[in-house]
Design a protein around this motif. Structure first.
Motif, PDB file in Angstrom:
ATOM      1  N   ASN A  35     -17.024   1.407   1.969  1.00 53.84           N
ATOM      2  CA  ASN A  35     -17.118   0.875   0.601  1.00 53.84           C
ATOM      3  C   ASN A  35     -18.525   1.062   0.063  1.00 53.84           C
ATOM      4  N   ASN A  36     -18.702   2.100  -0.756  1.00 52.70           N
ATOM      5  CA  ASN A  36     -19.983   2.305  -1.444  1.00 52.70           C
ATOM      6  C   ASN A  36     -19.961   1.728  -2.857  1.00 52.70           C
ATOM      7  N   CYS A  37     -18.886   1.047  -3.221  1.00 52.87           N
ATOM      8  CA  CYS A  37     -18.805   0.443  -4.553  1.00 52.87           C
ATOM      9  C   CYS A  37     -19.723  -0.784  -4.619  1.00 52.87           C
ATOM     10  N   PRO A  38     -20.203  -1.135  -5.801  1.00 52.18           N
ATOM     11  CA  PRO A  38     -21.083  -2.302  -5.937  1.00 52.18           C
ATOM     12  C   PRO A  38     -20.303  -3.620  -6.017  1.00 52.18           C
ATOM     13  N   PHE A  39     -19.132  -3.655  -5.398  1.00 48.25           N
ATOM     14  CA  PHE A  39     -18.293  -4.855  -5.401  1.00 48.25           C
ATOM     15  C   PHE A  39     -17.369  -4.787  -4.189  1.00 48.25           C
ATOM     16  N   THR A  40     -16.817  -5.917  -3.807  1.00 50.99           N
ATOM     17  CA  THR A  40     -15.869  -5.969  -2.700  1.00 50.99           C
ATOM     18  C   THR A  40     -14.565  -5.267  -3.091  1.00 50.99           C
ATOM     19  N   ILE A  41     -14.002  -4.525  -2.150  1.00 52.08           N
ATOM     20  CA  ILE A  41     -12.662  -3.976  -2.318  1.00 52.08           C
ATOM     21  C   ILE A  41     -11.798  -4.485  -1.164  1.00 52.08           C
ATOM     22  N   TRP A  42     -10.494  -4.306  -1.310  1.00 50.40           N
ATOM     23  CA  TRP A  42      -9.554  -4.716  -0.279  1.00 50.40           C
ATOM     24  C   TRP A  42      -8.708  -3.488   0.079  1.00 50.40           C
ATOM     25  N   PRO A  43      -9.189  -2.645   1.030  1.00 49.22           N
ATOM     26  CA  PRO A  43      -8.418  -1.460   1.397  1.00 49.22           C
ATOM     27  C   PRO A  43      -7.027  -1.846   1.902  1.00 49.22           C
ATOM     28  N   ALA A  44      -6.059  -0.990   1.604  1.00 47.46           N
ATOM     29  CA  ALA A  44      -4.685  -1.193   2.034  1.00 47.46           C
ATOM     30  C   ALA A  44      -4.185   0.078   2.697  1.00 47.46           C
ATOM     31  N   ILE A  45      -3.315  -0.080   3.690  1.00 44.49           N
ATOM     32  CA  ILE A  45      -2.783   1.043   4.455  1.00 44.49           C
ATOM     33  C   ILE A  45      -1.265   0.886   4.524  1.00 44.49           C
ATOM     34  N   GLN A  46      -0.549   1.902   4.084  1.00 44.45           N
ATOM     35  CA  GLN A  46       0.916   1.878   4.170  1.00 44.45           C
ATOM     36  C   GLN A  46       1.400   3.056   5.002  1.00 44.45           C
ATOM     37  N   PRO A  47       2.086   2.793   6.113  1.00 44.18           N
ATOM     38  CA  PRO A  47       2.658   3.903   6.884  1.00 44.18           C
ATOM     39  C   PRO A  47       3.916   4.427   6.208  1.00 44.18           C
ATOM     40  N   ASN A  48       4.221   5.700   6.423  1.00 46.73           N
ATOM     41  CA  ASN A  48       5.511   6.217   6.011  1.00 46.73           C
ATOM     42  C   ASN A  48       6.604   5.657   6.932  1.00 46.73           C
ATOM     43  N   ALA A  49       7.842   5.780   6.521  1.00 52.11           N
ATOM     44  CA  ALA A  49       8.961   5.197   7.272  1.00 52.11           C
ATOM     45  C   ALA A  49       8.950   5.668   8.726  1.00 52.11           C
ATOM     46  N   GLY A  50       9.101   4.720   9.638  1.00 57.04           N
ATOM     47  CA  GLY A  50       9.165   5.039  11.057  1.00 57.04           C
ATOM     48  C   GLY A  50       7.839   5.065  11.771  1.00 57.04           C
ATOM     49  N   HIS A  75       1.904  11.548  16.322  1.00 56.48           N
ATOM     50  CA  HIS A  75       2.047  11.815  14.891  1.00 56.48           C
ATOM     51  C   HIS A  75       2.154  10.521  14.076  1.00 56.48           C
ATOM     52  N   TRP A  76       1.389  10.475  12.986  1.00 58.22           N
ATOM     53  CA  TRP A  76       1.415   9.327  12.062  1.00 58.22           C
ATOM     54  C   TRP A  76       1.189   9.857  10.654  1.00 58.22           C
ATOM     55  N   SER A  77       1.887   9.288   9.690  1.00 58.68           N
ATOM     56  CA  SER A  77       1.636   9.639   8.293  1.00 58.68           C
ATOM     57  C   SER A  77       1.678   8.381   7.437  1.00 58.68           C
ATOM     58  N   GLY A  78       0.914   8.417   6.358  1.00 57.75           N
ATOM     59  CA  GLY A  78       0.840   7.262   5.471  1.00 57.75           C
ATOM     60  C   GLY A  78      -0.237   7.455   4.421  1.00 57.75           C
ATOM     61  N   ARG A  79      -0.618   6.351   3.806  1.00 57.19           N
ATOM     62  CA  ARG A  79      -1.579   6.406   2.695  1.00 57.19           C
ATOM     63  C   ARG A  79      -2.543   5.230   2.760  1.00 57.19           C
ATOM     64  N   ILE A  80      -3.711   5.429   2.161  1.00 57.78           N
ATOM     65  CA  ILE A  80      -4.744   4.394   2.071  1.00 57.78           C
ATOM     66  C   ILE A  80      -5.198   4.321   0.622  1.00 57.78           C
ATOM     67  N   TRP A  81      -5.392   3.108   0.116  1.00 53.80           N
ATOM     68  CA  TRP A  81      -5.934   2.933  -1.223  1.00 53.80           C
ATOM     69  C   TRP A  81      -6.788   1.672  -1.248  1.00 53.80           C
ATOM     70  N   ALA A  82      -7.488   1.460  -2.359  1.00 51.05           N
ATOM     71  CA  ALA A  82      -8.312   0.261  -2.523  1.00 51.05           C
ATOM     72  C   ALA A  82      -7.666  -0.671  -3.532  1.00 51.05           C
TER      73      ALA A  82
END
Length: 251
Positions: A35-50, A75-82
């Motif tokens: 987190n290089n942003c000048p504020f707190t973030i809350w990262p989230a991680i969602q795996p794909n099905a299975g 093998h793992w797949s999914g997404r990350i966002w803030a």
């Protein structure tokens, strides 16, 4: 040779073998969120099905801090966002952008648009490929890049370093309290919901799903990102055996 010397020899032999194996076995892949942003973030991680949830699906990350954790060895797949603008009041957790059903730990749930997404497919193919890319298909909330370390082959830094909140077209803006500042930039699909902009029904194919003026706004600012559903597959990169994939917010 007396028993003490035999014991010492055997002990030294096994210690030497353990050290050799430790050096011969490379460390696994790590994911690091910065987190290089000048504020707190809350990262989230969602795996794909299975696939399993990582880090329970979400956590708080204060400004100028990072968090590293091992990726699955298979093998793992999914997404990350803030998520941004998160609060806890009256027994309820909620976020202004990227919210996952009012939970701190998303535990498999997806996030509300608009949100900048990092997408991953780890450990696949004959050369232990890890594919990654940054998507603005669901809009934009914070700048984000993905940086691989020590991989082989096609391993570029990709993402969107621009702050698109400052230039977001009026029709795509999401404003939040307390003063109505722009906190997100919606996709054309989220803003207007047409089949053409959402690449649905007749438009759900590479031949009929085309870039729009709204996706071109994102593409012009951040060319190394996916900006509509059937954008170029080459924007997902295959990096062989990286040691680390670093997701940097506000790079």
């Amino acid at each position: 040779m007396d028993s003490l010397h035999i014991f010492t020899f055997i002990f030294t032999y096994f210690i030497t073998i353990r050290i050799f194996l430790a050096k011969a076995t490379p460390p696994g892949l790590f994911l690091t969120v910065v987190n290089n942003c000048p504020f707190t973030i809350w990262p989230a991680i969602q795996p794909n099905a299975g696939h399993p949830s990582l880090e329970r699906g979400g956590f708080a990350l204060h400004t100028l801090t990072h968090r590293s954790f091992p990726a699955p060895s298979s093998h793992w797949s999914g997404r990350i966002w803030a998520r941004t603008g998160c609060t806890y009041s009256n027994g309820r957790f909620s976020c202004a952008t990227g919210d996952c059903g009012g939970r701190l730990e998303c535990d498999g749930l997806g996030g509300a648009a608009p949100a900048t997404l990092a997408q991953f497919s780890l450990h696949h193919g004959h050369a232990d490929f890890s594919s990654y890319g940054v998507s603005l298909v669901d809009g934009f909330n914070v700048p984000m890049t993905v940086t691989p370390h020590e991989g082989k082959g096609q391993c570029p830094v990709v993402g969107c370093k621009a702050d698109l909140l400052a230039t977001c077209p009026h029709g795509l803006q999401v404003r939040g309290p307390p003063h109505g500042a722009v906190i997100g930039c919606k996709s054309g699909c989220a803003a207007f919901g047409t089949d053409e902009l959402c690449c649905r029904n007749h438009y759900n194919s590479p031949q009929t799903c085309r870039a729009s003026s709204y996706s071109e706004f994102f593409k012009h600012a951040c060319p190394a990102t996916v900006t509509y559903a059937h954008d170029s597959p080459s924007l997902m990169h295959d990096c062989s055996a990286p040691r680390e994939l670093k997701v940097i917010f506000c790079h």
